[in-house]
Each structure stands twice: as C-alpha cells, then as structure tokens.
Design a protein around this motif. Structure first.
Motif, mmCIF file in Angstrom:
data_model
loop_
_atom_site.group_PDB
_atom_site.id
_atom_site.type_symbol
_atom_site.label_atom_id
_atom_site.label_comp_id
_atom_site.label_asym_id
_atom_site.label_seq_id
_atom_site.Cartn_x
_atom_site.Cartn_y
_atom_site.Cartn_z
ATOM 1 N N GLU A 25 94.820 109.705 32.055
ATOM 2 C CA GLU A 25 93.614 109.686 31.428
ATOM 3 C C GLU A 25 92.888 109.373 29.862
ATOM 4 O O GLU A 25 91.694 109.464 29.643
ATOM 5 C CB GLU A 25 94.045 111.448 31.274
ATOM 6 N N ASP A 28 91.232 106.270 30.320
ATOM 7 C CA ASP A 28 90.425 106.206 30.792
ATOM 8 C C ASP A 28 90.643 104.620 31.468
ATOM 9 O O ASP A 28 88.972 104.399 32.515
ATOM 10 C CB ASP A 28 88.990 105.618 30.022
ATOM 11 N N ASN A 93 90.451 112.620 23.089
ATOM 12 C CA ASN A 93 89.834 111.827 23.807
ATOM 13 C C ASN A 93 88.559 112.367 24.783
ATOM 14 O O ASN A 93 87.486 111.361 24.506
ATOM 15 C CB ASN A 93 90.624 111.552 25.366
ATOM 16 N N LYS A 97 84.248 110.650 24.000
ATOM 17 C CA LYS A 97 84.004 110.220 24.771
ATOM 18 C C LYS A 97 82.104 110.578 24.633
ATOM 19 O O LYS A 97 81.564 110.309 25.159
ATOM 20 C CB LYS A 97 83.817 110.955 26.411
#
Length: 118
Positions: A25, A28, A93, A97
């Motif tokens: 995760e 990615d 994270n 994005k």
C-alpha cells in the motif's frame, strides 16, 4: 557475489513492523509483487519500483542495494531514525496521491482538527 534485494527489503520491512500488505500500500505496488520479490532470489525489478519501495521504507535505493551486498546487514534503525507509525505513513501516502492544492487544504484542515481535539 550475488545480490538479494528481496531479502534486504523483507528484513527492513520486518524491522519496521510492516506487513507485506502495508508495504504494498505504501509503495503503490501489489501484495503479490512484494511477496514474489521477497521470496525469490532471481528478481527483475525496475528502478522506479525499487525507488517506491525505498521511499515506503524511509530509505534510499542505493542504501537498499548497498546493504544487500553486505555480508552483515546494517539494521534500518542504524541507518534511519524514522520511527513513524504505519498509520501516519499511510496518511502521508494518500496525501501524496492528491493534487498539491488539495493535499495542502487537507493538511490544514487536519491541523485545525488536531488543535481542537487537544
């Protein structure tokens, strides 16, 4: 001398108490890719994927490669002082994005919320 990147990645992941799912995760990448990378000695990995894994493990690609060549591995804690909890890494994270302006707005809102809770 052969290099086993998967063993080094696995060692660092376990030291940081991350599961393969967590690392997938954060980087990615798929869990299947992480699993295959860690369990096989014959790896075929792009520099982009290795960079993504290195960032997720709070290190650098050259550090992973160099440490994979060492006969006695250096503990991640000796290289990096980062002890960021997994959930904070996951939030960071997800923020990466987002478009920059939206991520900035989310961060500001989160800081305001944190100040209200305290």
């Amino acid at each position: 001398m052969t290099i086993n990147l998967g063993a080094e990645i696995s060692r660092r992941r376990r030291e940081q108490k991350l599961t393969q799912e967590d690392l997938a995760e954060l980087s990615d990448l798929s869990v299947n890719f992480i699993s295959r990378l860690e369990r096989t000695k014959d790896q075929n990995i792009s520099i982009q994927k290795l960079d993504s894994i290195a960032r997720a493990l709070n290190t650098t690609t050259p550090d992973i490669i160099n440490n994979a060549y060492r006969s006695k591995p250096v503990k991640s804690s000796e290289v990096s002082l980062d002890s960021t909890p997994v959930f904070v890494k996951k939030v960071a994270n997800e923020l990466r994005k987002l478009p920059k302006d939206k991520a900035e707005r989310m961060c500001k809102a989160f800081i305001i919320l944190l100040k209200e809770v305290n």
